[in-house]
Write a protein that holds these residues in place. Sequence first.
Motif, PDB file in Angstrom:
ATOM      1  N   ASP A   1       0.765  -1.205  -0.038  1.00 38.64           N
ATOM      2  CA  ASP A   1       0.036   0.107  -0.099  1.00 38.64           C
ATOM      3  C   ASP A   1       0.986   1.443   0.029  1.00 38.64           C
ATOM      4  O   ASP A   1       1.662   1.388   1.032  1.00 38.64           O
ATOM      5  CB  ASP A   1      -0.926   0.028   1.178  1.00 38.64           C
ATOM      6  CG  ASP A   1      -2.101   0.926   1.088  1.00 38.64           C
ATOM      7  OD1 ASP A   1      -2.124   1.849   0.075  1.00 38.64           O
ATOM      8  OD2 ASP A   1      -2.695   1.387   2.119  1.00 38.64           O
TER       9      ASP A   1
ATOM     10  N   ASP B   1      -5.595   0.137   0.005  1.00 36.81           N
ATOM     11  CA  ASP B   1      -6.629  -0.112   0.856  1.00 36.81           C
ATOM     12  C   ASP B   1      -7.829  -0.006   0.309  1.00 36.81           C
ATOM     13  O   ASP B   1      -8.854  -0.798   0.676  1.00 36.81           O
ATOM     14  CB  ASP B   1      -6.232   0.071   2.513  1.00 36.81           C
ATOM     15  CG  ASP B   1      -6.448   1.827   2.320  1.00 36.81           C
ATOM     16  OD1 ASP B   1      -6.276   2.472   1.160  1.00 36.81           O
ATOM     17  OD2 ASP B   1      -6.779   2.505   3.376  1.00 36.81           O
TER      18      ASP B   1
ATOM     19  N   SER C   1      -4.901  -3.614   6.470  1.00 35.73           N
ATOM     20  CA  SER C   1      -4.955  -2.392   7.396  1.00 35.73           C
ATOM     21  C   SER C   1      -5.855  -2.353   8.499  1.00 35.73           C
ATOM     22  O   SER C   1      -5.399  -1.932   9.466  1.00 35.73           O
ATOM     23  CB  SER C   1      -5.692  -1.106   6.407  1.00 35.73           C
ATOM     24  OG  SER C   1      -4.741  -1.055   5.298  1.00 35.73           O
TER      25      SER C   1
END
Length: 187
Positions: A87, A106, A116
């Motif tokens: 990410d 995400d 996450s």
Amino acid sequence: RYAVAVVSAERIDEINILQATLEGMRMAVEGVMRVRSISGGDNVASAKRTEVSYIVTGGAGDDDDDVAKATTATTTETTSSYHALIDGNKIPKDMPCEAESMTKGDGREYSIGAASILAKVTRDRLMHEYDKLYPEYNLSQHKGYPTSAHMSAVGKFGASPIHRRTFAPLKHWEFDKHGKIIGDKKS
């Protein structure tokens, strides 16, 4: 399989938040590559752990043969069965497998979104444990975010060992060896 890396405040202050984030991502990937299953009390995120940084791993249905190969991996064949989605726009150095970065990952990739969530839940659980060690900061309530109540507690009690000294407003203050604020930093 999953792995969550926990990087200490001390390490974050030492190398900066971006480098610590990248280091944590690499540690988590390494953890996934060698995870067997949750086993024993040493494989949990805990405020009582003494390591500067560590990895929490787990997962059901691991194939022990594949995991064993990955644990002792030295060949490209073993690491080539893994591909990390990162990410952000930077890939950590020394990744143990192929990787690609994905800005706003995400929201674009379920596995990154799940990572996450695992990271946030792990952090929140750690804050609840830290609250038991440092009750004067009420970390269970605000989870360490710089709310006015939290900043008031830091002003009154000083900084605990888990406070990052390179983040505002703490980076503007001088502390004694016990974490008490002794004044503003001289520019």
